[in-house]
Structures are given as structure tokens and as C-alpha cells.
Write a protein that holds these residues in place. Structure first.
Motif, PDB file in Angstrom:
ATOM      1  N   SER A   1      -0.525  11.061   0.847  1.00  0.00           N
ATOM      2  CA  SER A   1       0.118  11.673   2.022  1.00  0.00           C
ATOM      3  C   SER A   1       0.545  13.106   1.775  1.00  0.00           C
ATOM      4  O   SER A   1       0.926  13.811   2.717  1.00  0.00           O
ATOM      5  CB  SER A   1       1.341  10.846   2.432  1.00  0.00           C
ATOM      6  OG  SER A   1       2.342  10.907   1.412  1.00  0.00           O
TER       7      SER A   1
ATOM      8  N   GLU B   1       3.875   5.801  -8.144  1.00  0.00           N
ATOM      9  CA  GLU B   1       2.737   6.635  -7.751  1.00  0.00           C
ATOM     10  C   GLU B   1       1.839   6.938  -8.955  1.00  0.00           C
ATOM     11  O   GLU B   1       0.613   7.020  -8.819  1.00  0.00           O
ATOM     12  CB  GLU B   1       3.230   7.937  -7.129  1.00  0.00           C
ATOM     13  CG  GLU B   1       3.836   7.777  -5.743  1.00  0.00           C
ATOM     14  CD  GLU B   1       5.262   7.223  -5.753  1.00  0.00           C
ATOM     15  OE1 GLU B   1       5.764   6.836  -4.691  1.00  0.00           O
ATOM     16  OE2 GLU B   1       5.882   7.196  -6.848  1.00  0.00           O
TER      17      GLU B   1
ATOM     18  N   LYS C   1      -0.178   5.179  -0.294  1.00  0.00           N
ATOM     19  CA  LYS C   1       0.119   6.031   0.867  1.00  0.00           C
ATOM     20  C   LYS C   1       0.887   7.270   0.424  1.00  0.00           C
ATOM     21  O   LYS C   1       0.573   8.391   0.848  1.00  0.00           O
ATOM     22  CB  LYS C   1       0.920   5.243   1.900  1.00  0.00           C
ATOM     23  CG  LYS C   1       1.270   6.048   3.145  1.00  0.00           C
ATOM     24  CD  LYS C   1       2.092   5.208   4.109  1.00  0.00           C
ATOM     25  CE  LYS C   1       2.511   6.053   5.318  1.00  0.00           C
ATOM     26  NZ  LYS C   1       3.339   5.254   6.267  1.00  0.00           N
ATOM     27  N   ASN C   2       1.881   7.076  -0.436  1.00  0.00           N
ATOM     28  CA  ASN C   2       2.657   8.222  -0.938  1.00  0.00           C
ATOM     29  C   ASN C   2       1.766   9.181  -1.721  1.00  0.00           C
ATOM     30  O   ASN C   2       1.937  10.400  -1.646  1.00  0.00           O
ATOM     31  CB  ASN C   2       3.793   7.737  -1.845  1.00  0.00           C
ATOM     32  CG  ASN C   2       4.858   6.965  -1.092  1.00  0.00           C
ATOM     33  OD1 ASN C   2       4.919   7.020   0.143  1.00  0.00           O
ATOM     34  ND2 ASN C   2       5.704   6.258  -1.818  1.00  0.00           N
TER      35      ASN C   2
ATOM     36  N   LEU D   1       0.837  -1.208   0.000  1.00  0.00           N
ATOM     37  CA  LEU D   1       0.000   0.000   0.000  1.00  0.00           C
ATOM     38  C   LEU D   1       0.869   1.254   0.000  1.00  0.00           C
ATOM     39  O   LEU D   1       0.360   2.367   0.149  1.00  0.00           O
ATOM     40  CB  LEU D   1      -0.913   0.007   1.227  1.00  0.00           C
ATOM     41  CG  LEU D   1      -2.020  -1.061   1.258  1.00  0.00           C
ATOM     42  CD1 LEU D   1      -2.771  -0.991   2.594  1.00  0.00           C
ATOM     43  CD2 LEU D   1      -2.994  -0.856   0.104  1.00  0.00           C
ATOM     44  N   GLU D   2       2.185   1.053  -0.184  1.00  0.00           N
ATOM     45  CA  GLU D   2       3.133   2.163  -0.104  1.00  0.00           C
ATOM     46  C   GLU D   2       2.849   3.244  -1.139  1.00  0.00           C
ATOM     47  O   GLU D   2       2.894   4.430  -0.837  1.00  0.00           O
ATOM     48  CB  GLU D   2       4.554   1.633  -0.281  1.00  0.00           C
ATOM     49  CG  GLU D   2       5.620   2.726  -0.205  1.00  0.00           C
ATOM     50  CD  GLU D   2       7.021   2.176  -0.417  1.00  0.00           C
ATOM     51  OE1 GLU D   2       7.973   2.985  -0.455  1.00  0.00           O
ATOM     52  OE2 GLU D   2       7.156   0.932  -0.571  1.00  0.00           O
TER      53      GLU D   2
END
Length: 527
Positions: free
Chosen positions: A320, A500, A316-317, A312-313
Motif C-alpha cells: 500500500s 511486514e 496489504k501494508n 492479508l493485512e
């Protein structure tokens, strides 16, 4: 035409004149202001024009090659999941172009799904077509082959079986029957499918920009470069005039061929012909090489390619705030403004196309029919150029421009959907309601809306999907204060924040899948 009909057509006329014809006319006027000083075929422009013709021809041929077998399967054979196959094969064409291009990167990239988990582990080879001419051809062909499938498949399904029966009585084999009976009948459809695919490949933007870049610039990409990077409006005008001249010529030929048969027919044949053996290999090929990029993009935002694990990185980026400097604004603003633009334009398309198509079908106004369909032949980048010139005469803000452009480019789809519906509309119901004294509003809520509810739903969702993924016009007119999802994904990709960008592409792809499922649910439900 009655005064009432004029009033009903007035809003659509204002849209088409003010948001479509006027910007195009301003481009022509702007070009003529140079009084012969436009260099249409400077060395760079000549190279770009030649390359555009070359790649569009190869892409349209490739789209025809992979689309014709699908057309044959849905038009001439019988198999259990024909409706599902037909519906799923249409996915590439309704996919946002940025999602399709990112899907190619995700699937065919050096570390993509195909190479990392299939070709290299099993065969120790790699297939890396990206950032090359072949990559552009693949992207355009896979994006546009559904046009060939729908047009040619509809023509095959409509061939009267009595002709084939007569040929077989005379001793013709199945193969001869196809080449000497069916092929001449469907040949106009094949030519029209090729021309339409060629037009879309000729004006392709996101696929070329992401998979090719400036090195493989087409007319569409070069116009964008002139407008946004080089600020060279003179050469932008020259290329735009060349593009408009050629595209309008092709569109005219296409319209002539369209009158001879139902180009937009999506009829699925009820033929009982046996499903051929090669059909299984074709379905496998399509499942891997065409649907692979689409479905891999749906998961790319949750996958770490280096560790081969779920993550989920990237999401999240994305949310965030770390990516906001590269996007130019907040990702939440990108989602918000994309929804505002998409909902506003879709509502306008649904309302205006339903009203105007009713009047045109009732009065048989073929000239307006052609006019309202003509935005299909105009690229969003060209239209955006017209809006840049329009800004010199009229104060117009970026949000208004986007809603107007999204409405114009989506309007032909809604118009075709409602035109088909009004052709089949039971006129006696309308007449009976009028005899009983029902007024317009009574007929609207008691008759029109209940009967046309599926078409209203479809036109809204199709327009919504188009607006969600539009990238060309948005990038030309882009204002960072009003970001969109598609441009944000490209900005992340071009700044090398690829995970991303894939995460944002995943959200866009999943949204498109949901819209597509709602629209095509009747086809996906097998009987």
C-alpha cells in the motif's frame, strides 16, 4: 592453447580480473598504504576475531553433528523417499540468508510457531534461543548442514562394498566394519565438510546480524559496521586482511583435500541396507527443528500471531506504500531492481561459465579451475569493500556493481555445473560434426544447446536464487534509489515492522521454493 581458445576465455578473464581480483588487490594495497599503522588486534578487533573463531567452530561442529546422520541415511541405507529426503535436506543451503534468519524468528521467537502452538500449550515451557550465541550457532548450523550431508554422503556412497565384505568375512561386526574400514576412507571427506562449513560460518553475515546483532558481531558484521556506521576504513582494512589471510589458508587446505575425492559428488547410494530405527526419529527431528523455520516463514506473511488467524493485512501494508519510508523506496522498485540484478547476473553466469568450463576441461587447465572456483572463499562484504576503494579510481554505478558482484559470487556454482557436464560430454559427437563440416554456430544450436539445456537451466536458476537473497555486499554498497528485496526485508525488521518483514520474507521464500522445485524435480520424482 589456440587463439580461438584465448578469445573464448577472454570475457571470463575480464570478469575475474576486473570484478574479482582487482577489488581484492586494492584492499591489500590500501592496507599497505598505512605502513604498519594498522592495528590488526586492537581490543575490539581481538575480541571480534576470537568470537568469530569460537562461534564458527561451534557452528561447524553442530552442522557436522546434525549433517552426518543425514549423510549416512542417503549414503548407506535404502528407503522409498530417499531422493525426496536428499533434495529437501538441501533446501536450507539454497535459501536466502535473510529468509532463513526471519524463519528462525518466526519459528523460535517468543510468540513463534514452536512456542505459541506446541511447547507452551502442551508442556508449559518456552524455547527462545534468539539473540544469543546459541541462536547464532543454530542458525549457522542449520544453514550449512547440507554441505556435510552432500560431501560425506557422497563419500559413503562411493565406498567400494568389497572392503566391507572382506571385513565381515574376517569376522568384523557391522559396527567394527564402519569404524575400521569406512571411517578411515571417508575421514578426508569429513574433514573437508567441516572446513567448508567452518568457512561459511566464519563469513556468515545475515544470520549473525539478524539473530545476534552488534552484541555478537563477527568479523564480517564488524567490517560492515566499520564501513557503514563508523566510517572507520582503517579498522575495516585491518579486519579484512585478517579474514582474507585465514580464509585463503583454509580454502587452500580444502582444495588439497578435494583433489583426493569428489567433494561435489551428489551421488545417492543404491545400497539395500535396511533403514535404521533411529532414522525415523532423526527425520522427525529434522522435520520439526530444521524445516520448521523454513516452512513457517512461507506462511508467516499470511498469519496474525496475536489473533492466530489468517490475514492479508501484512501484505496489504507492504504494497500500500505504508512501508516505503522505512524501506527508503517503493516495494515495487525493490522487486523490479532485484529481478533486474538477478536476471542480468544469471545470464552472465550461464554464458560465461558454459564457455570457460568447456575450454578448461578440454585443455586441463587446473590453475584456472582453482581461480574460477576461488570466489566461494570470499565473502560478499569483503568484495564490496574492494568496490568502495575501486570507486576512487573508476566511475562505477551501484547497478553495475551489483550485477558484477552477483555474477562473481554465483560464477563458481555455474562453473562446477558445466564442468561436470563437459566431463561427461560425448566428444565423438563433436568430432563427427566437425568432420561433417559443421561450424561453431551449427554445433552450438544443433549439439551443445540441446545436450546442455538442463545444465543451462540449473546454472541460471541457482544464480538467480543466490542473487535474489544476497544481502552482505548489497548492504555495504546500498543505494536507496536501487532497493532490493533482501535489504528491504532487513530494514523493515530492524525498524520493528516485523509482520511486514515476514510478509516480504514469505514472498522471497515462496520464490525460492519454486526455483528449488524446478531444479530438483528429478530428485523429487520417486521411482
Amino acid at each position: 592453447m589456440r587463439k580461438k581458445d584465448y578469445l573464448e576465455m577472454l570475457p571470463t578473464a575480464i570478469l575475474m580480473v576486473g570484478a574479482f581480483l582487482l577489488p581484492l588487490a586494492l584492499i591489500i594495497i590500501y592496507a599497505f598504504e598505512f605502513k604498519g599503522r594498522l592495528n590488526f588486534f586492537s581490543p575490539l578487533n581481538l575480541h571480534v576475531v576470537k568470537f568469530t573463531f569460537y562461534q564458527a567452530t561451534l557452528s561447524a561442529l553442530f552442522a557436522s553433528v546434525i549433517g552426518f546422520p543425514a549423510a549416512y541415511l542417503i549414503g548407506k541405507t535404502n528407503f522409498k523417499f530417499k531422493g525426496t529426503f536428499s533434495a529437501l535436506s538441501s533446501i536450507p543451503f539454497v535459501m536466502p540468508s535473510v529468509s532463513m534468519a526471519l524463519g528462525f524468528f518466526t519459528f523460535y521467537g517468543a510468540n513463534g510457531f514452536l512456542n505459541e502452538y506446541f511447547l507452551w500449550p502442551l508442556f508449559h515451557v518456552r524455547f527462545e534461543p534468539l539473540f544469543s550465541l546459541f541462536g547464532i550457532i543454530m542458525g549457522n548450523a542449520f544453514y550449512n548442514f547440507p554441505l556435510v550431508m552432500i560431501i560425506v554422503g557422497g563419500a559413503l556412497a562411493s565406498v567400494n562394498p568389497i572392503y566391507l565384505e572382506a571385513a565381515r568375512i574376517d569376522g568384523a561386526s557391522k559396527l567394527k566394519g564402519f569404524f575400521y574400514v569406512e571411517l578411515p576412507i571417508i575421514f578426508p571427506a569429513m574433514v573437508s565438510a567441516f572446513l567448508l562449513a567452518f568457512i561459511y560460518c566464519f563469513t556468515s553475515f545475515a544470520v549473525v546480524l539478524i539473530l545476534g546483532g552488534a552484541r555478537y558481531a563477527t568479523i564480517e558484521v564488524q567490517i560492515y559496521m566499520y564501513l557503514r556506521t563508523l566510517l572507520d576504513f582503517k579498522n575495516a582494512a585491518a579486519l579484512t586482511v585478517v579474514q582474507l589471510s585465514f580464509v585463503f589458508s583454509l580454502a587452500f587446505v580444502f582444495s588439497l583435500l578435494k583433489r583426493g575425492f569428489g567433494v561435489f559428488s551428489q551421488e545417492i547410494s543404491s545400497s539395500k541396507s535396511k533403514f535404521p530405527l533411529w532414522g525415523y526419529f532423526y527425520v522427525i527431528f529434522m522435520g520439526i527443528f530444521v524445516f520448521g523455520p523454513i516452512f513457517s516463514q512461507a506462511f508467516a506473511g499470511f498469519w496474525n500471531f496475536q489473533k492466530s488467524s489468517f490475514t492479508l493485512e501484512w501484505m496489504k501494508n507492504l504494497f500500500s506504500g505504508q512501508m516505503d519510508p522505512y524501506i527508503g523506496n517503493s516495494i515495487f522498485y525493490a522487486i523490479f531492481w532485484t529481478l533486474i540484478f538477478a536476471v542480468s547476473s544469471s545470464l552472465m553466469v550461464m554464458i560465461l561459465s558454459s564457455i570457460s568450463s568447456r575450454v578448461i576441461q578440454k585443455k586441463k587447465m587446473h590453475l584456472l579451475d582453482a581461480l574460477f572456483t576461488s570466489p566461494l572463499a570470499i565473502s560478499p562484504v569483503t568484495l564490496a569493500f574492494g568496490y568502495i576503494i575501486l570507486e576512487g579510481y573508476v566511475y562505477i554505478t551501484f547497478p553495475v556493481e551489483m550485477v558484477a558482484i552477483y555474477t562473481v559470487i554465483s560464477f563458481p556454482i555455474g562453473f562446477q555445473i558445466f564442468s561436470s557436464a563437459w566431463e561427461r560430454f560425448p566428444s565423438f559427437v563433436d568430432d563427427a560434426a566437425s568432420i561433417d563440416g559443421a561450424g561453431f554456430w551449427t554445433k552450438l544450436f544443433k549439439i551443445y544447446l540441446p545436450i546442455l539445456k538442463p545444465q543451462m537451466f540449473s546454472s541460471f536458476l541457482f544464480s538467480f536464487a543466490i542473487a535474489m537473497g544476497e544481502m552482505g555486499a548489497t548492504m555495504v554498497l546500498y543505494d536507496p534509489r536501487f532497493p532490493t528485496i533482501s535489504v528491504s526485508a532487513y530494514r523493515l525488521f530492524s525498524s520493528r515492522h516485523i509482520p511486514e518483514a515476514q510478509a516480504l520474507g514469505t514472498l522471497l521464500t515462496i520464490s525460492t521454493f519454486i526455483i528449488f522445485y524446478i531444479i530438483e524435480k528429478p530428485f523429487l520424482t520417486e521411482k
